[in-house]
Design an enzyme around this catalytic site. Structure first.
Site, PDB file in Angstrom:
ATOM      1  N   ALA A  69      13.496  13.766 -12.214  1.00 24.31           N
ATOM      2  CA  ALA A  69      14.614  13.693 -13.151  1.00 24.31           C
ATOM      3  C   ALA A  69      15.811  13.039 -12.483  1.00 24.31           C
ATOM      4  CB  ALA A  69      14.983  15.100 -13.628  1.00 24.31           C
ATOM      5  N   ASP A  70      16.664  12.481 -13.315  1.00 22.70           N
ATOM      6  CA  ASP A  70      17.937  11.937 -12.853  1.00 22.70           C
ATOM      7  C   ASP A  70      18.969  12.252 -13.925  1.00 22.70           C
ATOM      8  OD1 ASP A  70      19.611  10.427 -11.037  1.00 22.70           O
ATOM      9  OD2 ASP A  70      19.615   8.852 -12.547  1.00 22.70           O
TER      10      ASP A  70
END
Length: 194
Positions: A69-70
């Site tokens: 994830a970012d």
């Protein structure tokens, strides 16, 4: 059973994934560098970064489900990452002071064996309270803004800076659990029975 691998050094993401699936996963930190990529808007940017992190981890694996994830905070279309220092944190907190902003997370789930990959995004609207200069300085002095997108942590003392949200709370923390559970279902993983 396929191993589940979280491609993140974030303690918050580890805690959230453990909340969702228990402690049955390993952590591998991606060496991918999350620089800003010219020409990409916030949604495209976080999706690109999350996918690249997953691909980086997958290079060393023959099996497993990789989750990466970012997350960024967006104010008036500008991506606010993590503050570099105290002045940068103060600048960001002043910029979002009393404003409506968004937390945007790119989320990738990838099967190392089949190379099947799904990348999606989650967006949560956040209304920040009006903050005095004293409140901003006091918050910075807690040390909490550092390492946090937008210079605040909703799950910590930064909760007092957030008036309300519309959307997934966990997305603001860094891992949208509802969306992740729906994505894992596409890989035949039931989080309640994993």
């Amino acid at each position: 059973m396929r191993p589940i691998i979280l491609a993140s050094a974030s303690e918050r993401r580890k805690e959230l994934l453990a909340q969702l699936i228990g402690k049955k996963f390993e952590v591998r930190i991606s060496s991918y560098d999350e620089d800003v990529v010219d020409g990409l808007g916030p949604v495209e940017l976080v999706m690109y970064h999350s996918r690249e992190k997953a691909l980086d981890i997958t290079n060393d694996l023959t099996e497993g489900i990789i989750i990466s994830a970012d997350t960024v905070v967006v104010c008036d279309g500008e991506v606010l990452g993590k503050p570099e220092n105290e002045e940068h944190a103060k600048s960001m907190l002043s910029q979002i002071n009393g404003r409506a902003i968004s937390a945007v997370t790119g989320l990738t789930v990838m099967d190392a064996a089949s190379k099947k990959v799904i990348t999606e995004h989650e967006m949560t609207s956040i209304w920040m309270r009006m903050m005095s200069e004293e409140l901003i300085n006091d918050y910075i002095n807690t040390g909490e803004p550092f390492g946090k997108a937008g210079s605040f942590a909703i799950q910590g003392k930064g909760a007092i800076l957030v008036e309300r949200i519309d959307g997934d709370f966990f997305n603001v923390v860094g891992l949208p659990l509802f969306r992740l559970s729906k994505m894992l279902e596409k890989f035949n993983i039931n989080v309640l029975g994993h």
